[in-house]
Design a protein around this motif. Structure first.
Motif, PDB file in Angstrom:
ATOM      1  N   GLU A 116       0.814  -1.214   0.000  1.00  0.00           N
ATOM      2  CA  GLU A 116       0.000   0.000   0.000  1.00  0.00           C
ATOM      3  C   GLU A 116       0.848   1.265   0.000  1.00  0.00           C
ATOM      4  O   GLU A 116       0.537   2.224  -0.690  1.00  0.00           O
ATOM      5  N   THR A 117       1.961   1.261   0.757  1.00  0.00           N
ATOM      6  CA  THR A 117       2.764   2.490   0.778  1.00  0.00           C
ATOM      7  C   THR A 117       3.478   2.691  -0.561  1.00  0.00           C
ATOM      8  O   THR A 117       3.721   3.831  -0.959  1.00  0.00           O
ATOM      9  N   SER A 118       3.777   1.625  -1.266  1.00  0.00           N
ATOM     10  CA  SER A 118       4.480   1.795  -2.546  1.00  0.00           C
ATOM     11  C   SER A 118       3.528   2.303  -3.632  1.00  0.00           C
ATOM     12  O   SER A 118       3.966   2.788  -4.667  1.00  0.00           O
ATOM     13  N   PHE A 119       2.238   2.203  -3.381  1.00  0.00           N
ATOM     14  CA  PHE A 119       1.244   2.612  -4.370  1.00  0.00           C
ATOM     15  C   PHE A 119       1.457   4.068  -4.800  1.00  0.00           C
ATOM     16  O   PHE A 119       1.398   4.398  -5.978  1.00  0.00           O
ATOM     17  N   SER A 120       1.764   4.929  -3.818  1.00  0.00           N
ATOM     18  CA  SER A 120       1.898   6.350  -4.131  1.00  0.00           C
ATOM     19  C   SER A 120       3.023   6.598  -5.141  1.00  0.00           C
ATOM     20  O   SER A 120       2.974   7.554  -5.920  1.00  0.00           O
ATOM     21  N   GLY A 121       4.022   5.731  -5.152  1.00  0.00           N
ATOM     22  CA  GLY A 121       5.126   5.886  -6.106  1.00  0.00           C
ATOM     23  C   GLY A 121       4.721   5.608  -7.541  1.00  0.00           C
ATOM     24  O   GLY A 121       5.485   5.883  -8.474  1.00  0.00           O
TER      25      GLY A 121
END
Ligand SMILES: O=P(O)(O)OC[C@@]1(O)O[C@H](CO)[C@@H](O)[C@@H]1O
Length: 456
Positions: free
Chosen positions: A156-161
């Motif tokens: 989920e945190t890598s989604f923003s990338g």
């Protein structure tokens, strides 16, 4: 799932499985370095949960129990790291899920042949076992059963990338779908979406443990010009044969055996959208993993989470195009034109050679497809059984049991992130060794490897 536990398929003469004990392989560095890092990150994630809000100072018996369970899981994962680093034997699973018998019977049959330790057993087996073991630690609890250790901290945190790349690809898809294209242009567009789908496999979180999410966009291909530059990096390029096969399909079924969530999943959806738009597919089946797998593999939760997250982002920045794209995809799912399917076979220890036998139900289903698209490196390893093949081995030989006459045409789209590579021409591996000694594993090289239906 069959209750007849098959042993793993026999290895063809002259081949053997990759193992952590083979020092000059990626298998070795994975077992030695990467797997402990992945496990340690799991411990960090859970420790963070434990110190957050209610669990740090539990005020109810339920929270106290939840905190105690988290501590137990942390201790068990730390024990796994210890056992792995000291090359201890793998232990049978102890939960009661339906697939436990397969895992334990496979482990027992391997143990009957030699030392059943982390470095000595086949790499494919121990790595898959590791993710199944992590799953076991959670399902044996009361409060953490549904928890995906890889979801919040990593997927989920890598989604923003990846959102910028997603916006760009959605614009490109809208542009080509709103123009009238002649046959050649249609072909060019299909070719592009296949290649986007291939390079989408570069962003795999089990390998990118240290890459800042902000840098992900730089690695993601969203323009035709970017693809052109990468053309020479496709070391087996069966695009022509694949396009020819696809051109022969009208209103058919295409199956995507998915790999990573996030940008790779998005590139799969873009390709699937185009296949429906172009009249190739009236059904696209997406195959997801049942459990958290190789850090970033797509589960059905990830699939839906991704659609929600993209739409939320689109609304937040006022990107109507991206927003309506997600609406279209929800519509395709609701209409049954797209189907998300989870079969336990994909997270069993078997190589795909054994789909026809050990996964007979799944096999009967995928045989209704006109094209199977296997995404990513792990699926490639499972297709070719993760053996130490000579690189000039034919695809037919390496696919073993998957070359059954009933198997639909299939393509493997994979950026190279592990040792196995087959179907290369004589001398090609040596040329690649000179050009880039790490070509097998650094994800900078790709393969579009197609196998038509076996002629009878
Ligand atoms: O299947 P994917 O996401 O393309 O790659 C999975 C991977 O990162 O994990 C394995 C090693 O841990 C290798 O098969 C490969 O490098």
């Amino acid at each position: 799932m069959s209750s007849n536990y098959e042993p793993l398929a026999p290895y063809p003469p002259g081949t053997s499985p990759l193992r952590g004990a083979m020092k000059d392989t990626f298998a070795y560095s994975t077992v030695k370095e990467r797997l402990p890092v992945i496990l340690t990150k799991c411990v960090d994630t859970l420790s963070r949960e434990l110190h957050a809000r209610t669990l740090a100072a539990p005020s109810s018996p339920a929270d106290a129990e939840k905190a105690a369970e988290a501590k137990h899981i942390i201790a068990e994962i730390s024990k796994l790291v210890y056992e792995l680093q000291r090359d201890r034997p793998l232990q049978p699973l102890t939960d009661t899920e339906e697939d436990v018998g397969v895992w334990n019977a496979t482990l027992a049959s391997l143990a009957a042949k030699g030392p059943a330790t982390w470095y000595q057993l086949p790499w494919l087996f121990i790595e898959c076992y590791l993710y199944r073991k992590i799953h076991e630690l959670f399902i044996l609890t009361v409060h953490w059963k549904e928890y995906d250790i890889f979801a919040t901290q990593q997927k989920e945190t890598s989604f923003s990338g990846s959102v910028k790349s997603m916006e760009e690809l959605a614009k490109h898809l809208r542009d080509v779908q709103t123009r009238t294209l002649n046959d050649d242009e249609q072909k060019t567009v299909l070719r592009e979406f296949v290649h986007f789908c291939l390079w989408g496999n570069q962003t795999d979180l089990s390998l990118l443990q240290d890459v800042a999410h902000a840098d992900m966009h730089k690695m993601q291909q969203t323009s035709a010009a970017g693809l052109k530059q990468l053309e020479e990096k496709v070391i087996v390029n069966d695009t022509q044969a694949l396009l020819q096969e696809i051109e022969g399909i009208t209103a058919g079924r295409v199956d995507i055996i998915m790999d990573n969530a996030g940008f790779e999943l998005y590139s799969d959806l873009i390709l699937a959208d185009w296949l429906v738009h172009a009249g190739v597919a009236k059904l696209v089946v997406f195959h997801a993993k049942r459990i958290g797998w190789f850090v970033s593999d797509t589960t059905s939760r990830d699939f839906h989470w991704t659609l929600d997250a993209i739409q939320k982002h689109a609304k937040a920045i006022g990107d109507d195009n991206l927003d309506s794209r997600i609406e279209r995809w929800r519509g395709l799912l609701a209409a049954g034109t797209w189907r998300l399917q989870v079969d336990p076979f994909w997270t069993l220890p078997y190589p795909f050679w054994q789909i026809p036998t050990a996964g007979a139900e799944l096999y009967a289903d995928i045989c209704k497809s006109q094209l199977l698209i296997f995404k990513g490196d792990l699926n490639y390893r499972k297709c070719v059984y993760d053996l130490d093949w000579k690189t000039t081995t034919s695809v037919e030989d390496a696919l073993g049991g998957l070359c059954d006459a009933r198997t639909p045409p299939l393509v493997m789209l994979r950026t190279c992130k592990s040792d196995p590579a087959v179907g290369l021409r004589a001398g090609q591996a040596e040329e690649l060794d000179r050009a880039d000694p790490k070509w097998r594993v650094n994800g900078k090289w790709g393969m579009i490897q197609f196998r038509p239906r076996t002629q009878t």
